[in-house]
Design an enzyme around this catalytic site. Structure first.
Site, mmCIF file in Angstrom:
data_model
loop_
_atom_site.group_PDB
_atom_site.id
_atom_site.type_symbol
_atom_site.label_atom_id
_atom_site.label_comp_id
_atom_site.label_asym_id
_atom_site.label_seq_id
_atom_site.Cartn_x
_atom_site.Cartn_y
_atom_site.Cartn_z
ATOM 1 N N TYR A 192 48.528 -45.563 -118.157
ATOM 2 C CA TYR A 192 49.466 -44.664 -117.476
ATOM 3 C C TYR A 192 48.692 -43.609 -116.691
ATOM 4 O O TYR A 192 47.710 -43.058 -117.191
ATOM 5 C CB TYR A 192 50.363 -43.968 -118.510
ATOM 6 C CG TYR A 192 51.185 -42.844 -117.914
ATOM 7 C CD1 TYR A 192 52.469 -43.076 -117.441
ATOM 8 C CD2 TYR A 192 50.658 -41.546 -117.797
ATOM 9 C CE1 TYR A 192 53.213 -42.061 -116.868
ATOM 10 C CE2 TYR A 192 51.400 -40.522 -117.223
ATOM 11 C CZ TYR A 192 52.672 -40.794 -116.758
ATOM 12 O OH TYR A 192 53.399 -39.786 -116.189
ATOM 13 N N GLU B 63 53.720 -41.239 -110.090
ATOM 14 C CA GLU B 63 53.526 -41.814 -111.419
ATOM 15 C C GLU B 63 53.228 -43.307 -111.295
ATOM 16 O O GLU B 63 53.963 -44.024 -110.624
ATOM 17 C CB GLU B 63 54.807 -41.604 -112.234
ATOM 18 C CG GLU B 63 54.616 -41.746 -113.712
ATOM 19 C CD GLU B 63 55.891 -41.386 -114.464
ATOM 20 O OE1 GLU B 63 55.866 -40.414 -115.223
ATOM 21 O OE2 GLU B 63 56.902 -42.076 -114.295
#
Ligand code: GDP
Ligand code: MN
Length: 387
Positions: free
Chosen positions: A108, A196
């Site tokens: 991530y 993101e």
């Protein structure tokens, strides 16, 4: 403003962020053609402004073009429900067809503004592909953070530190150094509020952005004509689209009490009082100072046109905005249509008497309240009390 995944990837790709090759399709036949052009094995991904598509059936791995055609057929034109869409889901208008990649690891990466630090923070985690909010709540230590100094940008030592925490090898660490710089450039370059990558994958030894979510700061949009065009009205709350066009501070909510208030603080307090009385606001609306009667009328029509609204609460403390201007706006908005729901008003401050006179001379049936606690209890009583 939110971007679709395909738009975000196109933008990030221009900044040099490695993304899979892909094509957008709006019909099953187009999806099949895209799969053929991409070499057969593809992933078909529903393009909606919400995450969690993987679990909701909006991401399908397909072995050949006919499978891609079928997957697109199953998604297009139908609502996709994920934990972020609410039970009614979002209708899928497009799919992104991408070359399928083998995945060694899912990581991530996220960039956002840390207001307290007044810096952009780059967050990384080895727990990619899953809901990062859950990781943050349960195992905050699994999220690594590097704050980026605006003078020097994202530094190699920061990438090394993150790579160490993520357990990357030497080549991947080198890739993360470059990727961090490019993501930060993209973040600044398009005035983003969020970038993101979940997951960022280790694939064939390199790093690749397999998913991308980008939110732009609306206040910076005027600097990016080409990005402003990426706005997808079909994905927006129609009430908010309209308010946005009028440059009003409006947020659509799910309750039944339409609120027209001046000042963000008073608007928040009004919403709190409505909740305290046991009802829910239908919107946040701060008409602000320096507003004209015409714009007050536009704002009031957004509330009148909202089918959720069961009663309206006007709470104005006249200062820069005068009570008579608000009253004139309400009369303008309603002269040819009336108000079919109960209307409660509390007016105070500048030109309150003139405002009251304008409303009294109109055909409107208004319940007046003396202070704003009283206005909240009267409007909630008007819909039959707490829910
Ligand atoms: P989200 O659920 O809306 O966040 O959609 P993502 O784009 O993150 O996709 C969800 C999951 O699908 C990813 O975490 C991957 O596990 C999987 N996935 C997406 N693209 C590929 C691919 O090219 N190959 C493989 N094997 N899996 C993929
Ligand atoms: Mn994702």
């Amino acid at each position: 403003m939110k971007l679709h995944e395909f738009q975000a990837k196109e933008m990030l790709g221009r900044f040099g962020v490695p993304v899979p090759s892909g094509r957008v399709a709006t019909s099953p036949a187009e999806a099949r053609a895209a799969a053929e052009a991409l070499g057969g094995r593809v992933v078909v991904k529903a393009q909606i402004h919400a995450g969690g598509r993987g679990k909701g059936g909006g991401v399908k791995l397909c072995d050949d073009p006919p499978a891609a055609e079928a997957a697109a057929g199953a998604m297009l034109g139908k609502p996709l429900v994920t934990h972020q869409t609410g039970p009614e889901g979002r209708v899928v208008q497009r799919v992104l067809v991408e070359e399928a990649r083998s995945i060694e690891r899912e990581l991530y990466l996220g960039l956002l503004v840390d207001r307290e630090a007044r810096q952009v923070v780059l967050m990384a985690s080895s727990e990619g592909g899953v809901e990062i909010e859950q990781v943050a709540a349960e195992r905050p230590e699994a999220i690594l953070k590097e704050w980026i100094d605006p003078v020097v940008g994202f530094m190699p030592y920061q990438a090394n530190r993150l790579a160490d925490g993520l357990g990357l090898d030497k080549a991947q660490t080198g890739a993360l150094r470059k990727l961090g710089v490019k993501l930060y450039e993209a973040f600044l370059g398009c005035d983003a509020s969020l970038v993101e990558i979940n997951p960022l994958v280790v694939s064939e030894g390199g790093l690749l952005a397999l998913d991308a979510k980008v939110n732009l700061d609306d206040n910076g949009l005027f600097r990016h004509g080409e990005l402003a065009e990426l706005r997808d009205r079909a994905e927006e709350d129609p009430r908010e689209s309209r308010a946005n066009d009028l440059d009003l501070s409006y947020v659509g909510l799910e309750g039944g009490i339409g609120c027209m208030v001046n000042g963000a603080g008073l608007a928040m307090a009004t919403m709190d009082l409505v909740k305290l009385e046991g009802a829910e606001p239908a919107n946040f609306l701060d008409v602000g100072g320096g507003i004209t009667a015409e714009r007050v009328a536009e704002a009031f029509r957004i509330i009148l046109d909202d089918p959720r609204v069961e009663a309206i609460l006007v709470n104005i403390f006249g200062g820069i905005v005068r009570c008579d201007v608000i009253a004139e706006g309400i009369v303008q908005a309603t002269h040819d249509r009336g108000v079919e729901v109960p209307l409660v008003a509390r007016l105070d401050g500048t030109n309150v008497d003139e405002g009251r006179r304008i409303l009294d001379e109109s055909a409107l049936d208004i319940t007046y309240a003396e202070d704003f606690a009283d206005s909240a209890s009267k409007v909630v009583a008007a819909i039959g009390g707490a829910r």
